[in-house]
Design a protein around this motif. Structure first.
Motif, PDB file in Angstrom:
ATOM      1  N   THR A  89       0.828  -1.210   0.000  1.00 17.81           N
ATOM      2  CA  THR A  89       0.000   0.000   0.000  1.00 17.81           C
ATOM      3  C   THR A  89       0.860   1.258   0.000  1.00 17.81           C
ATOM      4  N   VAL A  90       1.863   1.294   0.879  1.00 21.90           N
ATOM      5  CA  VAL A  90       2.744   2.468   0.929  1.00 21.90           C
ATOM      6  C   VAL A  90       3.508   2.619  -0.378  1.00 21.90           C
ATOM      7  N   GLY A  91       4.026   1.507  -0.909  1.00 22.30           N
ATOM      8  CA  GLY A  91       4.736   1.574  -2.186  1.00 22.30           C
ATOM      9  C   GLY A  91       3.850   2.007  -3.326  1.00 22.30           C
ATOM     10  N   GLY A  92       2.610   1.506  -3.363  1.00 18.91           N
ATOM     11  CA  GLY A  92       1.676   1.892  -4.420  1.00 18.91           C
ATOM     12  C   GLY A  92       1.316   3.366  -4.379  1.00 18.91           C
ATOM     13  N   PHE A  93       1.018   3.876  -3.176  1.00 18.64           N
ATOM     14  CA  PHE A  93       0.697   5.293  -3.048  1.00 18.64           C
ATOM     15  C   PHE A  93       1.907   6.172  -3.385  1.00 18.64           C
ATOM     16  N   SER A  94       3.099   5.711  -3.054  1.00 21.02           N
ATOM     17  CA  SER A  94       4.297   6.487  -3.390  1.00 21.02           C
ATOM     18  C   SER A  94       4.463   6.596  -4.905  1.00 21.02           C
ATOM     19  N   PHE A  95       4.275   5.486  -5.611  1.00 20.03           N
ATOM     20  CA  PHE A  95       4.321   5.537  -7.073  1.00 20.03           C
ATOM     21  C   PHE A  95       3.247   6.462  -7.634  1.00 20.03           C
ATOM     22  N   LEU A  96       2.045   6.393  -7.043  1.00 20.31           N
ATOM     23  CA  LEU A  96       0.950   7.237  -7.506  1.00 20.31           C
ATOM     24  C   LEU A  96       1.278   8.714  -7.321  1.00 20.31           C
ATOM     25  N   PHE A  97       1.786   9.080  -6.134  1.00 18.84           N
ATOM     26  CA  PHE A  97       2.143  10.476  -5.886  1.00 18.84           C
ATOM     27  C   PHE A  97       3.252  10.929  -6.829  1.00 18.84           C
ATOM     28  N   ALA A  98       4.215  10.053  -7.091  1.00 21.23           N
ATOM     29  CA  ALA A  98       5.303  10.410  -8.004  1.00 21.23           C
ATOM     30  C   ALA A  98       4.769  10.702  -9.401  1.00 21.23           C
ATOM     31  N   ILE A  99       3.840   9.891  -9.865  1.00 19.21           N
ATOM     32  CA  ILE A  99       3.261  10.097 -11.198  1.00 19.21           C
ATOM     33  C   ILE A  99       2.459  11.391 -11.245  1.00 19.21           C
ATOM     34  N   VAL A 100       1.644  11.634 -10.212  1.00 25.09           N
ATOM     35  CA  VAL A 100       0.821  12.859 -10.180  1.00 25.09           C
ATOM     36  C   VAL A 100       1.700  14.103 -10.158  1.00 25.09           C
ATOM     37  N   PHE A 101       2.726  14.097  -9.297  1.00 24.88           N
ATOM     38  CA  PHE A 101       3.608  15.266  -9.222  1.00 24.88           C
ATOM     39  C   PHE A 101       4.395  15.451 -10.511  1.00 24.88           C
ATOM     40  N   ALA A 102       4.773  14.358 -11.174  1.00 25.62           N
ATOM     41  CA  ALA A 102       5.493  14.469 -12.446  1.00 25.62           C
ATOM     42  C   ALA A 102       4.602  15.099 -13.517  1.00 25.62           C
ATOM     43  N   ILE A 103       3.331  14.706 -13.546  1.00 22.20           N
ATOM     44  CA  ILE A 103       2.403  15.293 -14.524  1.00 22.20           C
ATOM     45  C   ILE A 103       2.209  16.783 -14.240  1.00 22.20           C
ATOM     46  N   ILE A 104       2.027  17.134 -12.964  1.00 16.16           N
ATOM     47  CA  ILE A 104       1.856  18.547 -12.615  1.00 16.16           C
ATOM     48  C   ILE A 104       3.109  19.345 -12.979  1.00 16.16           C
ATOM     49  N   HIS A 105       4.279  18.766 -12.691  1.00 18.05           N
ATOM     50  CA  HIS A 105       5.525  19.469 -13.004  1.00 18.05           C
ATOM     51  C   HIS A 105       5.730  19.614 -14.510  1.00 18.05           C
ATOM     52  N   ARG A 106       5.234  18.651 -15.265  1.00 16.97           N
ATOM     53  CA  ARG A 106       5.412  18.707 -16.722  1.00 16.97           C
ATOM     54  C   ARG A 106       4.483  19.711 -17.369  1.00 16.97           C
TER      55      ARG A 106
END
Length: 369
Positions: free
Chosen positions: A328-345
């Protein structure tokens, strides 16, 4: 001009102005003596008190945040998969026997049956091994709705008495109603020792008895540091009301590992405690014959009794929570990384852009109180 409170000494009355001068009674301006402005010596200079020590002041950039979440996901996800896989490989057999071991004629008189001293309480159960169980196979007893963490129960003991023969009569007042028989102290005293679990199990496969190894089932620190090798049980279960197991008076407390395991209180109301282990492999589809002495009274408080046979893994017994938590922690971490990458892009914000400062966003009417 704003004035400070009046300063008065034996000769002159001064009004102190904000510019560092004073007005005397004659109306002239006079400088304030240095002794008037400094009541104490300044503290000695220190880089610590002046907050001048070297410090790490990382700048949290979007790339750093994305990298951190990605790293957490990369580390936690494999650990979660490994923990879940190890838990699924653990073979466990659970058998509830508290109701099944009551003879039909006593179905409406359960308390009378369990409290009867002369009644034979032997019960036979048969268990089938679902998969190959590699030794050691650990044997646990499980109780439900038993609050070992209840303060009055938990504190009903004398730790000094358990540790040293010289302190057999020490702290008996902590032991509540289980202190003495006549004028002789009960060793070990207290409700915890008095209510020790006393069901027994014996196992056989194809008519061949399985030896239950009870050595080293307790914590080494408990055996060496909390239970004395010169302390022997005295007056155990000799009072008017019998609780649980009767201790062997010829064996010191440091070697009575069943007692040591029981005396370590469980944190939750449903718990398992180690009874022993079987040091041979059990093959799939083998039938285990279990003879149970159903002595322990869990019926008075509505609790259940279960016998558990289990193997272990590198992560312990069967427990899916650890693996699911890591996933669960690993999955949410990947999810947050993807969301922040999209926002940053797609919605980039330059670091240190002064246009986002509050006084630049709404300069009109901005002021500092």
């Amino acid at each position: 001009m704003a004035m400070s409170p009046l300063l008065e000494d034996d000769t002159t009355l001064f009004d102190v102005n904000l510019d560092g001068t004073s007005t005397s009674e004659g109306g002239g301006y006079e400088p304030i003596p240095a002794s008037r402005t400094k009541s104490e010596k300044p503290p000695p200079y220190s880089r610590f008190t002046q907050q001048e020590l070297p410090a790490c002041k990382p700048i949290v950039t979007p790339k750093l945040v994305i990298s951190a979440f990605t790293l957490i996901g990369i580390v936690f996800f494999p650990i979660g998969i490994a923990a879940l896989s190890a838990s699924n490989k653990v073979v466990e057999i659970e058998e509830r026997y508290d109701r099944e071991c009551i003879p039909p004629i006593y179905s409406n008189r359960i308390l009378q049956y369990i409290q009867s001293v002369g009644t034979d309480k032997t019960c036979t159960r048969r268990l089938t091994v679902p998969k190959h169980m590699k030794s050691p196979v650990f044997i646990y007893y499980q109780l439900t709705d038993f609050y070992q963490n209840y303060r009055i129960y938990k504190s009903s003991r004398s730790d000094l008495q358990l540790k040293s023969k010289a302190d057999e009569s020490s702290e008996l007042e902590n032991c509540g109603p289980v202190q003495k028989v006549g004028d002789k102290p009960i060793v070990p005293c207290g409700l915890v020792a008095w209510s020790m679990f006393n069901d027994t199990y014996s196992f056989s496969v194809k008519g061949k008895a399985l030896i239950v190894n009870k050595m080293n089932i307790a914590w080494e620190s408990d055996k060496e540091g909390r239970f004395g090798s010169d302390v022997y049980p005295k007056n155990s279960q000799t009072g008017g009301v019998i609780g649980g197991a009767t201790l062997n008076s010829s064996i010191p407390l440091s070697e009575q590992e069943d007692l040591i395991v029981w005396m370590r209180p469980a944190a939750l109301r449903n718990f398992r405690k180690l009874y022993g282990r079987i040091d041979v492999d059990l093959e799939a589809n083998e039938e285990i014959k279990v003879e149970i002495k159903n002595n322990y009274n869990s019926y008075g408080y509505g609790g259940e009794k279960l016998l558990v046979l289990s193997t272990t893994s590198a992560f312990g017994g069967k427990n899916k929570f650890l693996g699911i938590a890591y996933l669960t922690v690993g999955g949410f971490s990947f999810l947050f990384a993807i969301v922040f990458a999209i926002i940053h892009r797609f919605k980039r914000r330059d670091i240190g852009d002064t246009a986002y400062l509050s006084w630049n966003r709404s300069p009109v009417g901005y002021y500092i109180k």
